[in-house]
Design a protein around this motif. Structure first.
Motif, PDB file in Angstrom:
ATOM      1  N   THR A   1     115.090  50.105 -15.819  1.00 22.32           N
ATOM      2  CA  THR A   1     114.854  51.328 -15.061  1.00 22.32           C
ATOM      3  C   THR A   1     113.876  51.034 -13.933  1.00 22.32           C
ATOM      4  N   MET A   2     114.208  51.507 -12.722  1.00 23.81           N
ATOM      5  CA  MET A   2     113.389  51.267 -11.533  1.00 23.81           C
ATOM      6  C   MET A   2     112.618  52.536 -11.178  1.00 23.81           C
ATOM      7  N   TYR A   3     111.327  52.369 -10.820  1.00 25.27           N
ATOM      8  CA  TYR A   3     110.451  53.490 -10.473  1.00 25.27           C
ATOM      9  C   TYR A   3     109.833  53.248  -9.094  1.00 25.27           C
ATOM     10  N   ASP A   4     109.569  54.341  -8.358  1.00 26.08           N
ATOM     11  CA  ASP A   4     108.893  54.199  -7.077  1.00 26.08           C
ATOM     12  C   ASP A   4     107.380  54.191  -7.278  1.00 26.08           C
ATOM     13  N   LYS A   5     106.627  54.179  -6.177  1.00 24.32           N
ATOM     14  CA  LYS A   5     105.172  54.078  -6.270  1.00 24.32           C
ATOM     15  C   LYS A   5     104.539  55.311  -6.908  1.00 24.32           C
ATOM     16  N   LYS A   6     105.267  56.429  -6.946  1.00 23.22           N
ATOM     17  CA  LYS A   6     104.762  57.649  -7.584  1.00 23.22           C
ATOM     18  C   LYS A   6     105.275  57.795  -9.011  1.00 23.22           C
ATOM     19  N   ASP A   7     105.878  56.718  -9.532  1.00 15.48           N
ATOM     20  CA  ASP A   7     106.395  56.673 -10.898  1.00 15.48           C
ATOM     21  C   ASP A   7     107.626  57.558 -11.109  1.00 15.48           C
ATOM     22  N   LYS A   8     108.343  57.831 -10.027  1.00 15.81           N
ATOM     23  CA  LYS A   8     109.588  58.580 -10.113  1.00 15.81           C
ATOM     24  C   LYS A   8     110.749  57.615 -10.279  1.00 15.81           C
ATOM     25  N   VAL A   9     111.694  57.949 -11.165  1.00 12.98           N
ATOM     26  CA  VAL A   9     112.853  57.086 -11.410  1.00 12.98           C
ATOM     27  C   VAL A   9     113.715  57.003 -10.161  1.00 12.98           C
ATOM     28  N   GLU A  10     114.010  55.757  -9.716  1.00 13.36           N
ATOM     29  CA  GLU A  10     114.876  55.532  -8.558  1.00 13.36           C
ATOM     30  C   GLU A  10     116.296  55.159  -8.978  1.00 13.36           C
ATOM     31  N   GLY A  11     116.440  54.592 -10.156  1.00 11.21           N
ATOM     32  CA  GLY A  11     117.766  54.208 -10.616  1.00 11.21           C
ATOM     33  C   GLY A  11     117.702  53.346 -11.863  1.00 11.21           C
TER      34      GLY A  11
END
Length: 232
Positions: A39-49
């Motif tokens: 699971t990939m997360y952005d810098k704000k810890d939101k799931v990207e994919g």
């Protein structure tokens, strides 16, 4: 064409996918049916994919073992964005990834159908079976040249300054693992656009990559990826 996404996929294939264990390789899967989910997360810890991998085929020839990895990338809305595959060869001392197979096959066919000529060059990425703190790993790169008459484009991804830093424990939704921490730097060049990042990659014997963090040139966290499911 989303160039940022394409260069990210090339980098993802080439530098971080370390899996499984068998008698030939400690960090790559050589058993058909093995599955891994990241699971990939952005810098704000939101799931990207989410990226799902499966070992679809294993072949032995001339003392070497070659495994075909199939992957499916799903975005944060559940849409299937990309499906592709690439090859890993194990020689007994370690493994190498065929740089020609790093470019997503789905995209390659799409561009060739549009009449675009492609040339893919680079250095096979190698990962030794034996890792230890203080060890330096070989650099790697892949270059894609695309020519469609009036439009020409080059994509180059280099990974360098790769070092095994230390051993430490890492916990993800898939469990707690004893890992080696590998640090590395990367340069992505797409025509006039350049991007430099540094990365931390944690890998565990018998499982593979557990976690990855990517930092910008300013040292701030850009994204992270971690193992959320696996089965053998």
């Amino acid at each position: 064409m989303n160039i940022k996404f394409l260069s990210s996929i090339l980098f993802l294939f080439g530098t971080t996918m370390l899996f499984g264990q068998n008698s030939c390789s400690k960090y790559y899967p050589m058993e058909e049916g093995s599955t891994f989910q990241y699971t990939m997360y952005d810098k704000k810890d939101k799931v990207e994919g989410v990226t799902d991998y499966v070992v679809s085929k294993v072949e032995n020839s001339g003392g070497n073992t070659t495994a075909t990895m199939e992957l499916k990338f799903t975005d944060d809305k559940g849409k299937n964005v990309l499906e592709s595959d690439y090859n890993i060869t194990c020689t007994g001392d370690g493994v190498k990834i065929d740089y020609r197979s790093l470019f997503p096959s789905q995209m390659k066919k799409q561009y060739e159908d549009m009449g675009m000529e492609m040339d893919i060059t680079g250095t096979d990425i190698q990962i030794p079976n034996s890792l230890s703190a203080g060890q330096t790993l070989d650099d790697a790169n892949v270059n894609v040249s695309m020519d469609m008459g009036a439009m020409k484009m080059n994509i180059n991804v280099e990974t360098y300054d790769r070092k095994v830093e230390k051993e430490e424990s890492v916990t993800t939704p898939a469990g707690t693992f004893n890992c080696y921490l590998i640090t590395e730097k990367s340069k992505s060049k797409v025509m006039m656009s350049n991007m430099e990042t540094s990365n931390k990659v944690w890998i565990s014997e018998g499982v593979g990559m557990i976690k990855q963090e990517t930092y910008g040139k300013n040292g701030k966290l850009m994204s992270r990826m971690e193992l959320t499911k696996f089965s053998k």
